[in-house]
Enzyme design. Structure first.
Site, PDB file in Angstrom:
ATOM      1  N   SER A   1     -26.019 -11.457 -20.686  1.00 19.85           N
ATOM      2  CA  SER A   1     -27.090 -11.405 -18.910  1.00 19.85           C
ATOM      3  C   SER A   1     -28.791 -11.711 -20.124  1.00 19.85           C
ATOM      4  O   SER A   1     -29.353 -12.161 -19.398  1.00 19.85           O
ATOM      5  CB  SER A   1     -26.873  -9.553 -18.504  1.00 19.85           C
ATOM      6  OG  SER A   1     -27.613  -8.758 -19.611  1.00 19.85           O
ATOM      7  N   ASN A   2     -28.871 -11.219 -21.213  1.00 22.02           N
ATOM      8  CA  ASN A   2     -30.010 -11.515 -22.021  1.00 22.02           C
ATOM      9  C   ASN A   2     -30.145 -13.217 -21.706  1.00 22.02           C
ATOM     10  O   ASN A   2     -31.038 -14.533 -21.754  1.00 22.02           O
ATOM     11  CB  ASN A   2     -30.015 -11.523 -23.030  1.00 22.02           C
ATOM     12  CG  ASN A   2     -30.825  -9.795 -23.071  1.00 22.02           C
ATOM     13  OD1 ASN A   2     -32.130  -9.778 -22.647  1.00 22.02           O
ATOM     14  ND2 ASN A   2     -30.056  -9.016 -23.628  1.00 22.02           N
TER      15      ASN A   2
ATOM     16  N   ARG B   1     -15.122 -15.106 -44.610  1.00 23.63           N
ATOM     17  CA  ARG B   1     -16.687 -15.182 -43.633  1.00 23.63           C
ATOM     18  C   ARG B   1     -17.111 -16.419 -44.317  1.00 23.63           C
ATOM     19  O   ARG B   1     -18.098 -17.209 -43.302  1.00 23.63           O
ATOM     20  CB  ARG B   1     -17.342 -13.939 -43.537  1.00 23.63           C
ATOM     21  CG  ARG B   1     -18.729 -13.971 -43.222  1.00 23.63           C
ATOM     22  CD  ARG B   1     -19.367 -12.685 -43.060  1.00 23.63           C
ATOM     23  NE  ARG B   1     -20.119 -11.866 -44.223  1.00 23.63           N
ATOM     24  CZ  ARG B   1     -21.085 -11.314 -45.071  1.00 23.63           C
ATOM     25  NH1 ARG B   1     -21.067 -10.410 -43.901  1.00 23.63           N
ATOM     26  NH2 ARG B   1     -21.425 -11.007 -45.648  1.00 23.63           N
TER      27      ARG B   1
ATOM     28  N   MET C   1     -22.825  -9.698 -32.166  1.00 24.86           N
ATOM     29  CA  MET C   1     -21.751  -8.475 -32.525  1.00 24.86           C
ATOM     30  C   MET C   1     -21.936  -8.851 -34.314  1.00 24.86           C
ATOM     31  O   MET C   1     -21.052  -7.978 -34.144  1.00 24.86           O
ATOM     32  CB  MET C   1     -21.467  -7.309 -31.631  1.00 24.86           C
ATOM     33  CG  MET C   1     -22.237  -7.671 -30.082  1.00 24.86           C
ATOM     34  SD  MET C   1     -23.697  -6.774 -30.268  1.00 24.86           S
ATOM     35  CE  MET C   1     -23.561  -5.384 -30.648  1.00 24.86           C
ATOM     36  N   ARG C   2     -22.180  -9.959 -34.455  1.00 25.20           N
ATOM     37  CA  ARG C   2     -21.462 -10.086 -35.983  1.00 25.20           C
ATOM     38  C   ARG C   2     -22.819 -10.034 -37.078  1.00 25.20           C
ATOM     39  O   ARG C   2     -23.428 -10.484 -36.884  1.00 25.20           O
ATOM     40  CB  ARG C   2     -20.489 -10.928 -35.643  1.00 25.20           C
ATOM     41  CG  ARG C   2     -19.142 -11.029 -36.773  1.00 25.20           C
ATOM     42  CD  ARG C   2     -18.240 -12.241 -36.947  1.00 25.20           C
ATOM     43  NE  ARG C   2     -17.515 -11.549 -35.635  1.00 25.20           N
ATOM     44  CZ  ARG C   2     -16.612 -11.268 -36.225  1.00 25.20           C
ATOM     45  NH1 ARG C   2     -16.589 -11.020 -36.598  1.00 25.20           N
ATOM     46  NH2 ARG C   2     -15.558 -10.608 -35.116  1.00 25.20           N
TER      47      ARG C   2
ATOM     48  N   LEU D   1     -24.710 -11.301 -39.859  1.00 27.70           N
ATOM     49  CA  LEU D   1     -24.649 -12.551 -40.989  1.00 27.70           C
ATOM     50  C   LEU D   1     -24.946 -12.169 -42.239  1.00 27.70           C
ATOM     51  O   LEU D   1     -25.436 -11.385 -42.806  1.00 27.70           O
ATOM     52  CB  LEU D   1     -25.129 -13.335 -40.164  1.00 27.70           C
ATOM     53  CG  LEU D   1     -25.406 -13.131 -38.786  1.00 27.70           C
ATOM     54  CD1 LEU D   1     -26.594 -14.881 -38.236  1.00 27.70           C
ATOM     55  CD2 LEU D   1     -23.909 -14.636 -38.047  1.00 27.70           C
TER      56      LEU D   1
ATOM     57  N   ASN E   1     -33.534 -11.828 -32.723  1.00 31.92           N
ATOM     58  CA  ASN E   1     -32.501 -11.027 -32.321  1.00 31.92           C
ATOM     59  C   ASN E   1     -33.285  -9.640 -31.098  1.00 31.92           C
ATOM     60  O   ASN E   1     -34.414  -9.646 -32.212  1.00 31.92           O
ATOM     61  CB  ASN E   1     -31.317 -10.449 -33.467  1.00 31.92           C
ATOM     62  CG  ASN E   1     -30.658  -9.339 -32.938  1.00 31.92           C
ATOM     63  OD1 ASN E   1     -30.339  -9.422 -32.163  1.00 31.92           O
ATOM     64  ND2 ASN E   1     -30.795  -8.006 -33.200  1.00 31.92           N
TER      65      ASN E   1
ATOM     66  N   HIS F   1     -32.928  -6.116 -30.019  1.00 33.71           N
ATOM     67  CA  HIS F   1     -31.883  -5.157 -30.522  1.00 33.71           C
ATOM     68  C   HIS F   1     -32.522  -4.042 -29.802  1.00 33.71           C
ATOM     69  O   HIS F   1     -33.959  -4.068 -29.218  1.00 33.71           O
ATOM     70  CB  HIS F   1     -32.058  -4.869 -31.985  1.00 33.71           C
ATOM     71  CG  HIS F   1     -31.530  -3.313 -32.194  1.00 33.71           C
ATOM     72  ND1 HIS F   1     -30.425  -3.973 -32.777  1.00 33.71           N
ATOM     73  CD2 HIS F   1     -32.689  -2.255 -32.255  1.00 33.71           C
ATOM     74  CE1 HIS F   1     -30.114  -2.440 -33.300  1.00 33.71           C
ATOM     75  NE2 HIS F   1     -30.786  -1.446 -33.325  1.00 33.71           N
TER      76      HIS F   1
ATOM     77  N   SER G   1     -36.052  -3.916 -29.111  1.00 33.00           N
ATOM     78  CA  SER G   1     -37.629  -4.801 -30.282  1.00 33.00           C
ATOM     79  C   SER G   1     -36.851  -6.359 -30.413  1.00 33.00           C
ATOM     80  O   SER G   1     -35.391  -6.109 -30.243  1.00 33.00           O
ATOM     81  CB  SER G   1     -37.492  -4.529 -31.651  1.00 33.00           C
ATOM     82  OG  SER G   1     -37.954  -2.684 -31.429  1.00 33.00           O
TER      83      SER G   1
ATOM     84  N   LEU H   1     -29.979  -5.676 -41.502  1.00 33.11           N
ATOM     85  CA  LEU H   1     -29.598  -5.758 -40.942  1.00 33.11           C
ATOM     86  C   LEU H   1     -30.613  -4.733 -39.729  1.00 33.11           C
ATOM     87  O   LEU H   1     -31.376  -3.892 -39.736  1.00 33.11           O
ATOM     88  CB  LEU H   1     -28.030  -4.799 -40.595  1.00 33.11           C
ATOM     89  CG  LEU H   1     -27.522  -5.093 -39.148  1.00 33.11           C
ATOM     90  CD1 LEU H   1     -27.146  -6.102 -38.676  1.00 33.11           C
ATOM     91  CD2 LEU H   1     -26.287  -3.473 -39.379  1.00 33.11           C
ATOM     92  N   ASP H   2     -31.141  -5.961 -38.927  1.00 39.26           N
ATOM     93  CA  ASP H   2     -31.658  -5.786 -37.675  1.00 39.26           C
ATOM     94  C   ASP H   2     -33.310  -4.826 -38.485  1.00 39.26           C
ATOM     95  O   ASP H   2     -34.105  -3.602 -38.010  1.00 39.26           O
ATOM     96  CB  ASP H   2     -30.704  -4.183 -37.185  1.00 39.26           C
ATOM     97  CG  ASP H   2     -29.773  -4.268 -36.013  1.00 39.26           C
ATOM     98  OD1 ASP H   2     -30.101  -5.619 -36.084  1.00 39.26           O
ATOM     99  OD2 ASP H   2     -28.820  -3.382 -35.943  1.00 39.26           O
TER     100      ASP H   2
ATOM    101  N   GLU I   1     -35.523  -5.179 -21.292  1.00 40.64           N
ATOM    102  CA  GLU I   1     -35.524  -6.350 -22.395  1.00 40.64           C
ATOM    103  C   GLU I   1     -34.994  -8.103 -21.788  1.00 40.64           C
ATOM    104  O   GLU I   1     -35.812  -8.892 -21.973  1.00 40.64           O
ATOM    105  CB  GLU I   1     -33.485  -6.250 -22.718  1.00 40.64           C
ATOM    106  CG  GLU I   1     -33.517  -5.188 -23.588  1.00 40.64           C
ATOM    107  CD  GLU I   1     -31.938  -5.114 -24.163  1.00 40.64           C
ATOM    108  OE1 GLU I   1     -31.048  -5.902 -24.117  1.00 40.64           O
ATOM    109  OE2 GLU I   1     -31.172  -4.350 -23.893  1.00 40.64           O
TER     110      GLU I   1
HETATM  111  C1  GAR Z   1     -28.501  -5.386 -25.063  1.00 42.43           C
HETATM  112  O1  GAR Z   1     -28.475  -4.644 -25.067  1.00 42.43           O
HETATM  113  C2  GAR Z   1     -28.547  -6.522 -26.431  1.00 42.43           C
HETATM  114  O2  GAR Z   1     -30.043  -5.393 -26.489  1.00 42.43           O
HETATM  115  C3  GAR Z   1     -27.712  -5.965 -28.004  1.00 42.43           C
HETATM  116  O3  GAR Z   1     -26.237  -6.205 -27.034  1.00 42.43           O
HETATM  117  C4  GAR Z   1     -26.674  -6.449 -24.868  1.00 42.43           C
HETATM  118  C5  GAR Z   1     -26.147  -7.816 -25.150  1.00 42.43           C
HETATM  119  O4  GAR Z   1     -26.068  -7.830 -23.187  1.00 42.43           O
HETATM  120  N1  GAR Z   1     -27.494  -6.530 -28.692  1.00 42.43           N
HETATM  121  C6  GAR Z   1     -26.931  -5.508 -30.004  1.00 42.43           C
HETATM  122  O5  GAR Z   1     -26.335  -4.191 -29.890  1.00 42.43           O
HETATM  123  C7  GAR Z   1     -26.973  -6.353 -31.122  1.00 42.43           C
HETATM  124  N2  GAR Z   1     -26.910  -5.332 -31.950  1.00 42.43           N
HETATM  125  P1  GAR Z   1     -26.126  -9.459 -22.894  1.00 42.43           P
HETATM  126  O6  GAR Z   1     -24.549  -9.407 -23.761  1.00 42.43           O
HETATM  127  O7  GAR Z   1     -25.394  -8.723 -20.980  1.00 42.43           O
HETATM  128  O8  GAR Z   1     -27.242  -9.891 -22.971  1.00 42.43           O
END
Ligand code: GAR
Length: 210
Positions: free
Chosen positions: A13-14, A65, A90-91, A93, A107, A109, A136, A144-145, A174
């Site tokens: 969705s993002n 990896r 979700m991986r 790096l 990214n 978060h 953010s 990480l983050d 977001e």
């Molecule tokens: C979003 O809420 C994003 O902030 C989060 O995953 C979702 C992805 O949604 N990201 C994380 O948790 C990163 N660790 P989307 O696939 O619909 O964009």
């Protein structure tokens, strides 16, 4: 236009919000490709529907990896993109990979960093009894983050909120935050310096609130 490659693992969705911003002229850049580590990510289907080039780099098809990240780097290079946008990727790096793309990888978060790095942020906000939540956008660094935060959006936690409700209310925010932040990055020289962000050479004292 500057080229952007979007990395995602799921729903996308993002990605869709970024693509819509490009279509509306709110983002002066071109999403050149979408790369996923998950062959069945819905986001890959969205990109194909938009006639965007897609690359699938499944972790399971690589022995370790290093070779996985080599394939990822090749897909990014093939896209010709300058900006690497992690949108639900979700991986984790490696430091080596991150350093190879320093200053041009961002990214999103779902928390008000530096609070709640990692997973399950909505549950953790509730468990901590916090009254405020948010999302953010930050530069990616090996921690990480942990990279410098460019921008945030805030959300009030209401009594009785569940984690799912928080996630649902945060998502549309977001979708505003990420395209607006990318528009900024594409327009101005924004740099990560030490722990902070500078725009046109001026250091920000706090993340931008969008
Ligand atoms: C979003 O809420 C994003 O902030 C989060 O995953 C979702 C992805 O949604 N990201 C994380 O948790 C990163 N660790 P989307 O696939 O619909 O964009």
């Amino acid at each position: 236009a500057q080229r952007i490659v979007v990395l995602l693992s799921g729903r996308g969705s993002n990605y869709r919000a970024l693509r819509q911003a490009q279509a509306d002229g709110r983002l002066d850049g071109e999403i050149a490709a979408v790369v996923s580590d998950q062959p069945d990510a819905a986001g890959l289907g969205l990109a194909r529907d938009d006639d965007i080039e897609t690359f699938c780099v499944p972790r399971a098809q690589h022995p370790d990896r290093t070779t996985f990240e080599q394939a990822l780097a090749e897909a990014i290079a093939a896209s010709g993109a300058h900006w690497i946008v992690l949108a639900g990727f979700m991986r984790v790096l490696s430091a080596r990979f991150v350093q190879a793309h320093a200053g041009r990888m961002v990214n999103i978060h779902p928390s008000l960093l530096p609070r709640h790095r990692g997973l399950n942020t909505h549950q953790r906000v509730l468990a901590a009894g916090e009254s405020e939540h948010g999302a953010s956008v930050h530069f990616v660094t090996p921690e990480l983050d942990g990279g410098p935060v460019i921008s945030q959006v805030r959300l009030k936690v209401e009594p009785g909120d569940t984690a799912d409700q928080l996630a649902e209310r945060l998502l549309p925010l977001e979708h505003r935050l990420f395209p607006a932040t990318m528009a900024l990055l594409l327009r101005y020289p924004v740099e990560a310096r030490d722990e902070s962000i500078s725009i046109q050479g001026k250091t920000l004292s706090a993340p931008l609130v969008l």
